[in-house]
Scaffold this active site. Structure first.
Site, PDB file in Angstrom:
ATOM      1  NE  ARG A  18      -3.623   0.467   0.269  1.00 22.26           N
ATOM      2  CZ  ARG A  18      -4.946   0.421   0.647  1.00 22.26           C
ATOM      3  NH1 ARG A  18      -5.453  -0.466   1.144  1.00 22.26           N
ATOM      4  NH2 ARG A  18      -5.481   2.010   0.437  1.00 22.26           N
ATOM      5  CG  HIS A  43      16.581 -12.596   2.810  1.00 21.56           C
ATOM      6  ND1 HIS A  43      16.709 -13.914   2.611  1.00 21.56           N
ATOM      7  CD2 HIS A  43      17.325 -11.864   1.997  1.00 21.56           C
ATOM      8  CE1 HIS A  43      17.611 -13.931   1.576  1.00 21.56           C
ATOM      9  NE2 HIS A  43      17.877 -12.971   1.110  1.00 21.56           N
ATOM     10  NE  ARG A  45      14.275 -12.383  -1.078  1.00 23.33           N
ATOM     11  CZ  ARG A  45      15.023 -13.440  -1.422  1.00 23.33           C
ATOM     12  NH1 ARG A  45      15.723 -13.299  -2.231  1.00 23.33           N
ATOM     13  NH2 ARG A  45      14.638 -14.487  -0.644  1.00 23.33           N
ATOM     14  CG  HIS A  50      10.899  -8.802   1.431  1.00 26.95           C
ATOM     15  ND1 HIS A  50      11.883  -8.727   2.117  1.00 26.95           N
ATOM     16  CD2 HIS A  50      10.568 -10.068   0.681  1.00 26.95           C
ATOM     17  CE1 HIS A  50      12.616  -9.795   1.640  1.00 26.95           C
ATOM     18  NE2 HIS A  50      11.974 -10.475   0.746  1.00 26.95           N
ATOM     19  CD  GLU A  74      17.489 -15.634   6.900  1.00 25.88           C
ATOM     20  OE1 GLU A  74      17.263 -16.534   7.604  1.00 25.88           O
ATOM     21  OE2 GLU A  74      16.742 -15.324   5.736  1.00 25.88           O
ATOM     22  CB  THR A 104      11.553 -18.010  -1.429  1.00 29.33           C
ATOM     23  OG1 THR A 104      11.931 -18.058  -0.186  1.00 29.33           O
ATOM     24  CG2 THR A 104      11.237 -19.119  -2.244  1.00 29.33           C
ATOM     25  CG  HIS A 195      12.826 -22.099   2.848  1.00 32.02           C
ATOM     26  ND1 HIS A 195      12.930 -21.102   2.531  1.00 32.02           N
ATOM     27  CD2 HIS A 195      12.114 -22.988   1.931  1.00 32.02           C
ATOM     28  CE1 HIS A 195      12.604 -20.944   1.473  1.00 32.02           C
ATOM     29  NE2 HIS A 195      11.709 -21.847   0.995  1.00 32.02           N
ATOM     30  CG  ASP A 196       8.740 -23.970   2.645  1.00 30.80           C
ATOM     31  OD1 ASP A 196       8.292 -22.849   3.043  1.00 30.80           O
ATOM     32  OD2 ASP A 196       9.022 -24.652   1.778  1.00 30.80           O
ATOM     33  N   GLY A 217       8.894 -17.549   9.147  1.00 31.47           N
ATOM     34  CA  GLY A 217       8.386 -16.342   8.746  1.00 31.47           C
ATOM     35  C   GLY A 217       6.908 -16.506   7.910  1.00 31.47           C
ATOM     36  CG  HIS A 218       5.021 -17.779   3.748  1.00 31.37           C
ATOM     37  ND1 HIS A 218       4.434 -16.942   2.854  1.00 31.37           N
ATOM     38  CD2 HIS A 218       4.287 -18.848   3.389  1.00 31.37           C
ATOM     39  CE1 HIS A 218       3.424 -17.171   2.053  1.00 31.37           C
ATOM     40  NE2 HIS A 218       3.238 -18.596   2.589  1.00 31.37           N
TER      41      HIS A 218
END
Length: 244
Positions: A18, A43, A45, A50, A74, A104, A195-196, A217-218
């Site tokens: 937004r 992380h 990038r 993000h 990271e 990712t 991760h996951d 995170g996710h």
């Protein structure tokens, strides 16, 4: 006990959608810390899709004075990233072999082909005082090579574990992580993982001895949307307390 580090990337992604400052990344870090989380991961990038460089500075300012709370940054060790680490001085820096624009993380470093590239970077980071963790597949040869570097820890890339969690070969994959963690500990490396990982598959994973920290995170953000932040964080912390 395994420590939980919450990755705030998806909070920042929602904010950036937004173009304003809601949700506020620093305020969410405060919420997680108040609920008992001991680590915050970001992380940043290159495209700042993000987490931004400013977020890294803001979170560094928040966490630096707090006893027992760690900031983990990271990223791929580009010159810009290394300068950011030297400016923010996080408690931990996790090096990840992501290409620019990569959606990712999807693999660990290969010391056979990238060890010479990493060596001067690790020396430089040592001078900044940050703990160094290397994103790594659960490969025993890679663990041995990581132990010969200046890395302090490895972070086991856990997508293979998550993908096979409900499949017949789950025990074989679990054993790979178990053996990689055991070897790392025997060689003097600390062991993180991420991760996951989620509320369903984390309880089994933390039965692996030596896992010091998991970065999530996710899945955690999705679960917070479904169940509420207080409930989800409480459940994660209870799982982590069962870790070896």
């Amino acid at each position: 006990m395994t420590e939980l580090s919450v990755n705030l990337n998806k909070i920042a992604l929602l904010r950036n959608a937004r173009g304003h400052d809601a949700p506020n990344v620093v305020e969410f870090a405060k919420k997680f810390i108040t609920l008992g989380v001991k680590g915050i991961t970001i992380h940043p990038r290159p495209d700042e899709r993000h987490i931004t460089r400013q977020d890294a500075h803001d979170l560094g300012d928040l966490i630096r004075p707090l006893d027992g709370i760690e900031l983990n940054i990271e990223g791929y060790p580009s010159e810009d990233f290394l300068q950011l680490i030297e400016a923010v001085r996080p408690d931990q820096t996790t090096l990840v072999p992501d290409l620019p624009g990569q959606l990712t993380s999807d693999h660990g470093f290969d010391f056979h082909t990238q060890g010479a590239f990493l060596a001067p970077i690790l020396s430089r980071l040592k001078n900044s005082g940050t703990r160094i963790s290397i994103f790594l597949d659960p490969d025993l040869a890679q663990v041995r090579l990581a132990a010969q570097s200046q890395a302090d820890r490895i972070e086991l890339y856990t997508e293979a574990y998550a993908d096979t969690f409900n499949r017949p070969n789950r025990q074989d994959i679990y054993q790979q992580y178990h053996e990689a963690a055991a070897l790392a500990v025997n060689l003097g490396l600390g062991v993180n993982a991420g991760h996951d990982l989620n509320l369903d598959n984390l309880p089994r994973f933390v039965t692996i001895p030596g896992i010091q920290e998991v970065s999530i995170g996710h899945a955690l953000v999705v679960e917070c949307l479904e169940l509420g932040i207080n409930t989800v964080v409480r459940q994660y912390l209870a799982i982590c307390q069962q870790g070896h």
